[in-house]
Structures are given as structure tokens and as C-alpha cells.
Motif scaffolding. Sequence first.
Motif, mmCIF file in Angstrom:
data_model
loop_
_atom_site.group_PDB
_atom_site.id
_atom_site.type_symbol
_atom_site.label_atom_id
_atom_site.label_comp_id
_atom_site.label_asym_id
_atom_site.label_seq_id
_atom_site.Cartn_x
_atom_site.Cartn_y
_atom_site.Cartn_z
ATOM 1 N N PRO A 38 0.445 -1.286 -0.147
ATOM 2 C CA PRO A 38 0.039 -0.195 -0.140
ATOM 3 C C PRO A 38 0.867 1.377 0.038
ATOM 4 N N GLY A 39 0.437 1.782 -1.036
ATOM 5 C CA GLY A 39 0.948 3.627 -0.968
ATOM 6 C C GLY A 39 2.275 3.619 -1.859
ATOM 7 N N THR A 40 2.378 2.414 -2.734
ATOM 8 C CA THR A 40 3.413 2.510 -3.926
ATOM 9 C C THR A 40 2.933 2.934 -4.838
ATOM 10 N N ALA A 41 3.491 2.808 -6.452
ATOM 11 C CA ALA A 41 2.754 3.319 -7.015
ATOM 12 C C ALA A 41 2.810 1.685 -7.511
ATOM 13 N N GLU A 42 1.903 1.920 -8.494
ATOM 14 C CA GLU A 42 2.227 0.287 -9.470
ATOM 15 C C GLU A 42 2.703 0.408 -10.492
ATOM 16 N N SER A 43 4.016 1.619 -11.309
ATOM 17 C CA SER A 43 5.327 0.637 -11.790
ATOM 18 C C SER A 43 6.272 0.850 -10.681
ATOM 19 N N ALA A 44 6.375 1.367 -9.595
ATOM 20 C CA ALA A 44 7.984 0.374 -9.070
ATOM 21 C C ALA A 44 7.424 -0.895 -9.092
ATOM 22 N N PRO A 45 9.075 -0.787 -9.039
ATOM 23 C CA PRO A 45 10.078 -2.400 -9.241
ATOM 24 C C PRO A 45 9.167 -3.028 -8.015
ATOM 25 N N HIS A 46 9.261 -4.741 -8.741
ATOM 26 C CA HIS A 46 8.670 -5.404 -7.085
ATOM 27 C C HIS A 46 10.196 -5.721 -6.040
ATOM 28 N N GLU A 47 11.450 -5.803 -6.839
ATOM 29 C CA GLU A 47 12.455 -6.389 -6.238
ATOM 30 C C GLU A 47 13.850 -5.269 -6.949
ATOM 31 N N PHE A 48 14.593 -4.333 -6.400
ATOM 32 C CA PHE A 48 15.464 -3.861 -6.736
ATOM 33 C C PHE A 48 16.890 -4.519 -6.165
ATOM 34 N N SER A 49 18.133 -5.713 -7.471
ATOM 35 C CA SER A 49 19.178 -5.837 -7.492
ATOM 36 C C SER A 49 20.948 -4.380 -7.285
ATOM 37 N N LEU A 50 21.295 -4.437 -6.300
ATOM 38 C CA LEU A 50 21.915 -3.436 -6.477
ATOM 39 C C LEU A 50 23.075 -4.165 -7.502
#
Length: 92
Positions: A38-50
Motif C-alpha cells: 500500500p502506498g507504492t506506485a503501480e510502476s514501482a519495481p518489485h525487487e531491486f538488485s544493486l
Amino acid sequence: MRWTSLLAIYVLFWAFSVFLVLPFGVRTSAEAGETAMPGTAESAPHEFSLKRVVTRTTIVATTLFVLFVANDHFGWITARSLDVVDVVNAVG
């Protein structure tokens, strides 16, 4: 070319490559089959691997840098070969 100039150019290639590599392989929560927080944009990545981004960026930046240095050494593409104004004046 001095090593400090080469280092500065490599850093510029690396910074450019981050923006080139960043959008590849990114999946949203909907694409991953998960529910978004909740509160995140629909286009936000599910996971981010730096680590993955840094590895890919380093590979791309190093490849481009090697091509740049080879072009500087062998002179494949020069400023004169890109001068379209001189070519237009010579023809006309």
C-alpha cells in the motif's frame, strides 16, 4: 592520454551506463504475480538488485570505454569524418 583523463572518461561512461542499464530487467509487482505494498506506485519495481545493476553497468561501461580508447588510438572515427557542413559546402 594521461591516466587521470582516462579515469575521468571512464567515470563518465559508467555514470551514463547506469541510466542505460537501469530500466532493463525491472518487473513490477503485478508482473511478478505479487500484491503491491500500500502506498507504492503501480510502476514501482518489485525487487531491486544493486549488485546486478552495478555488474551490468560495469560491463557496458567497460565495453564502451575500450571502444573509445581503441578509436582514439586507431582513429576510426575522427572529428573531420563527422563534419557534414564541410561536405555540403564541397558538393554545392
